[in-house]
Design a protein around this motif. Sequence first.
Motif, PDB file in Angstrom:
ATOM      1  N   VAL A 176       0.827  -1.209   0.000  1.00  0.00           N
ATOM      2  CA  VAL A 176       0.000   0.000   0.000  1.00  0.00           C
ATOM      3  C   VAL A 176       0.861   1.259   0.000  1.00  0.00           C
ATOM      4  O   VAL A 176       0.699   2.132  -0.842  1.00  0.00           O
ATOM      5  N   ASP A 177       1.763   1.358   0.955  1.00  0.00           N
ATOM      6  CA  ASP A 177       2.513   2.585   1.188  1.00  0.00           C
ATOM      7  C   ASP A 177       3.728   2.643   0.255  1.00  0.00           C
ATOM      8  O   ASP A 177       4.837   2.279   0.631  1.00  0.00           O
ATOM      9  N   MET A 178       3.481   3.089  -0.953  1.00  0.00           N
ATOM     10  CA  MET A 178       4.528   3.113  -1.979  1.00  0.00           C
ATOM     11  C   MET A 178       5.410   4.358  -1.901  1.00  0.00           C
ATOM     12  O   MET A 178       6.336   4.512  -2.687  1.00  0.00           O
ATOM     13  N   GLN A 179       5.110   5.270  -0.983  1.00  0.00           N
ATOM     14  CA  GLN A 179       5.864   6.518  -0.906  1.00  0.00           C
ATOM     15  C   GLN A 179       7.323   6.232  -0.538  1.00  0.00           C
ATOM     16  O   GLN A 179       7.598   5.525   0.424  1.00  0.00           O
ATOM     17  N   PRO A 180       8.268   6.769  -1.297  1.00  0.00           N
ATOM     18  CA  PRO A 180       9.680   6.475  -1.025  1.00  0.00           C
ATOM     19  C   PRO A 180      10.259   7.281   0.128  1.00  0.00           C
ATOM     20  O   PRO A 180      11.370   7.014   0.568  1.00  0.00           O
ATOM     21  N   GLN A 181       9.520   8.283   0.607  1.00  0.00           N
ATOM     22  CA  GLN A 181      10.084   9.189   1.607  1.00  0.00           C
ATOM     23  C   GLN A 181       9.203   9.261   2.843  1.00  0.00           C
ATOM     24  O   GLN A 181       7.989   9.099   2.780  1.00  0.00           O
ATOM     25  N   GLY A 182       9.844   9.528   3.984  1.00  0.00           N
ATOM     26  CA  GLY A 182       9.105   9.721   5.220  1.00  0.00           C
ATOM     27  C   GLY A 182       8.680   8.425   5.875  1.00  0.00           C
ATOM     28  O   GLY A 182       8.653   7.366   5.265  1.00  0.00           O
ATOM     29  N   VAL A 219       0.132  -5.118   7.615  1.00  0.00           N
ATOM     30  CA  VAL A 219       0.380  -4.313   6.413  1.00  0.00           C
ATOM     31  C   VAL A 219       1.168  -3.053   6.752  1.00  0.00           C
ATOM     32  O   VAL A 219       2.114  -2.689   6.042  1.00  0.00           O
ATOM     33  N   ILE A 220       0.816  -2.382   7.846  1.00  0.00           N
ATOM     34  CA  ILE A 220       1.550  -1.168   8.214  1.00  0.00           C
ATOM     35  C   ILE A 220       3.010  -1.503   8.494  1.00  0.00           C
ATOM     36  O   ILE A 220       3.935  -0.868   7.964  1.00  0.00           O
ATOM     37  N   VAL A 221       3.247  -2.507   9.322  1.00  0.00           N
ATOM     38  CA  VAL A 221       4.617  -2.887   9.672  1.00  0.00           C
ATOM     39  C   VAL A 221       5.353  -3.434   8.457  1.00  0.00           C
ATOM     40  O   VAL A 221       6.494  -3.045   8.171  1.00  0.00           O
ATOM     41  N   GLY A 222       4.705  -4.321   7.723  1.00  0.00           N
ATOM     42  CA  GLY A 222       5.354  -4.915   6.557  1.00  0.00           C
ATOM     43  C   GLY A 222       5.746  -3.887   5.527  1.00  0.00           C
ATOM     44  O   GLY A 222       6.865  -3.922   4.981  1.00  0.00           O
ATOM     45  N   ASP A 223       4.868  -2.924   5.251  1.00  0.00           N
ATOM     46  CA  ASP A 223       5.173  -1.920   4.234  1.00  0.00           C
ATOM     47  C   ASP A 223       6.359  -1.050   4.643  1.00  0.00           C
ATOM     48  O   ASP A 223       7.203  -0.689   3.809  1.00  0.00           O
ATOM     49  N   VAL A 224       6.439  -0.692   5.910  1.00  0.00           N
ATOM     50  CA  VAL A 224       7.561   0.128   6.369  1.00  0.00           C
ATOM     51  C   VAL A 224       8.875  -0.624   6.187  1.00  0.00           C
ATOM     52  O   VAL A 224       9.865  -0.076   5.670  1.00  0.00           O
ATOM     53  N   PHE A 225       8.924  -1.876   6.599  1.00  0.00           N
ATOM     54  CA  PHE A 225      10.151  -2.660   6.439  1.00  0.00           C
ATOM     55  C   PHE A 225      10.476  -2.887   4.973  1.00  0.00           C
ATOM     56  O   PHE A 225      11.636  -2.738   4.554  1.00  0.00           O
ATOM     57  N   MET A 226       9.479  -3.275   4.176  1.00  0.00           N
ATOM     58  CA  MET A 226       9.753  -3.579   2.765  1.00  0.00           C
ATOM     59  C   MET A 226      10.266  -2.346   2.026  1.00  0.00           C
ATOM     60  O   MET A 226      11.163  -2.437   1.187  1.00  0.00           O
ATOM     61  N   ALA A 227       9.688  -1.176   2.319  1.00  0.00           N
ATOM     62  CA  ALA A 227      10.138   0.052   1.659  1.00  0.00           C
ATOM     63  C   ALA A 227      11.581   0.368   2.015  1.00  0.00           C
ATOM     64  O   ALA A 227      12.368   0.796   1.157  1.00  0.00           O
ATOM     65  N   ARG A 228      11.946   0.149   3.270  1.00  0.00           N
ATOM     66  CA  ARG A 228      13.306   0.478   3.684  1.00  0.00           C
ATOM     67  C   ARG A 228      14.315  -0.557   3.200  1.00  0.00           C
ATOM     68  O   ARG A 228      15.452  -0.210   2.888  1.00  0.00           O
ATOM     69  N   PHE A 229      13.918  -1.807   3.134  1.00  0.00           N
ATOM     70  CA  PHE A 229      14.799  -2.792   2.493  1.00  0.00           C
ATOM     71  C   PHE A 229      15.048  -2.403   1.038  1.00  0.00           C
ATOM     72  O   PHE A 229      16.182  -2.421   0.556  1.00  0.00           O
ATOM     73  N   ALA A 230      13.970  -2.073   0.331  1.00  0.00           N
ATOM     74  CA  ALA A 230      14.101  -1.748  -1.087  1.00  0.00           C
ATOM     75  C   ALA A 230      14.964  -0.517  -1.306  1.00  0.00           C
ATOM     76  O   ALA A 230      15.767  -0.459  -2.250  1.00  0.00           O
ATOM     77  N   ALA A 231      14.829   0.483  -0.417  1.00  0.00           N
ATOM     78  CA  ALA A 231      15.554   1.740  -0.605  1.00  0.00           C
ATOM     79  C   ALA A 231      17.062   1.561  -0.501  1.00  0.00           C
ATOM     80  O   ALA A 231      17.827   2.331  -1.102  1.00  0.00           O
TER      81      ALA A 231
END
Length: 580
Positions: A289-295, A512-524
Amino acid sequence: MNAHRGTDTAGPTLTGGLQSIAGAIDPRQVQFRNFGSAGGAEIAKLYHGLETPWVTQCLLAKLLRRMSAPPAAGADTTNEHIPAGYTYLAQLAAHDIIRNSSLNPLLAANETGRRNEREQALLLDVLYGEGPSSNPSLYALPKVGDVVRSIMRTGPMAPPSPSAMAMPAGACPFTLRDLPRFQPADLSDGFENGRTDVLVGDQRSDDNANIAQMTALFLHLHNAVAAALSASGLPRQDIELPAGAFLFDRARRVTTAVYRSVLQNDLLPRLIAKPIWDLYQASGFRPLVDMQPQGVPIEFSHAAFRLGHAMIRLSYVFNDQHPEGEGLENVLLNRSSSRPHKFPVSEHWVADWSHFFEIAGSTPQFSRRIGPTVNEVLLSAYTMPILSVGPDSKALDATAAGLLNEVDRGALPDPNASGLLFSDLVRGTIGGLLRLDALIEKLPQAVLATAPLLSEAKKRSQAIQSWLQGSTVTFTAAELAELAENPPLLFWLLFEAAIEQSGLCFGTTGSVIVGDVFMARFAASRATVEDDPITQDLVSRLFPAGIPRTMPDLILFVANTLNLSNAWPRFISPSTTPGA
């Protein structure tokens, strides 16, 4: 570590922090925002509570009393899916993602200007600080001939107490098993006999005895990696770095890769509900869900990752030296800031990791199941001002409290129930989090299909009301309606975990909230860690059978490399030592 983008030609980064691929840190990356939004959501979609801060506090006070009710008779609160050590691995990771610049306990206040001071996530800045050049006190003095420090400092234990168990024949005493601490004899703050301070990259690493030991374990991991690299004949440096910097850079690369491997393969699959974990696997471990790359979403910082507080046990056994264990209140207070004269740490507080993780068949202590009833010690631990706001939305002191009428006074939190849980509820109210219904609107159908209560508001409301009315706490009709139809997010996430997963892991929304935060930071940062050829080569040299994927794998690597298998107090129990 240095972001080489696949080459070894970039200039050295001796601050110890991985650079972003784009170079300088974009300030927008460290701001808080709403989940699934580039910034703040529309005001109408944010949680505000009831009409005033005062009546909202009264509502939270009642909810707190309902949540502090003991579990139903015969209810199983033990979570055999999550051994106790993962609670504090999760805390370490949370500190590695967020360092909040403002935590205001007043409901009437706001947190404008709050920012995340953790500029880089999941790169172990929580351990390394700004690196050996900027934070030399975190690192052992360099050996002769080196210019840059490369080894993490650790701290000693106190001499064994008279009641300590005798050391087994053949066991080696290993004294440096704590965070590094010191007595400031020659500093301007003076000297008190025995008073200690702590040397850590993040002061929260000494928040309690468990997180201190977990941090010490990762200090040992770095030193084990450095030792293994040196023993393997670390490839000659082909870039010009000061002596010692090359070893530090390579050791940090591998340590970070191991840490992230354990998070993705061991911690997160335990925390995240399996249907949601399956969706992440299908998506290539990208956000759902949370595709935003920042914040960083405040729904993560102020609600979802506070579910770890519900996992905390009433007591912990650190090792067989003290089999009756330590009560949670002592665990929370055993830190330099609270008990500076109690260090160096005694043998009672040194972790035998077989008590915290399932290592080669050991039976560890387990965490507490996640749900809307909490460990009673946390109702008073980390006590915040009991009277957070008054009828005029200002802080209330004890004298002013005496002027309140009986009804208002009875609505205030109980003096013994004003600790961490109430603080969490308050922060979730003032933080500008999304309302639950606005959050649900952002979830894709594949997620909603796993959780009927999310897509059926009437069933969700009925389930919450039924639970709220299952105690002696009396809610008004307006309060019942507010909590059932528009629950504070933290309460909903705890309730959801209990209803959907019997408290064994997070529910759908929390996952979903926790997973998206971790996945976004792994990807970054994947290009600078997992996909970096230098790191890949080093990992393959050190771990020909594959990089450690679990905490037991990590702990056994440290034990074998630093010769801790026979350490005393135990680092791991004899039955878990390979070959024992």
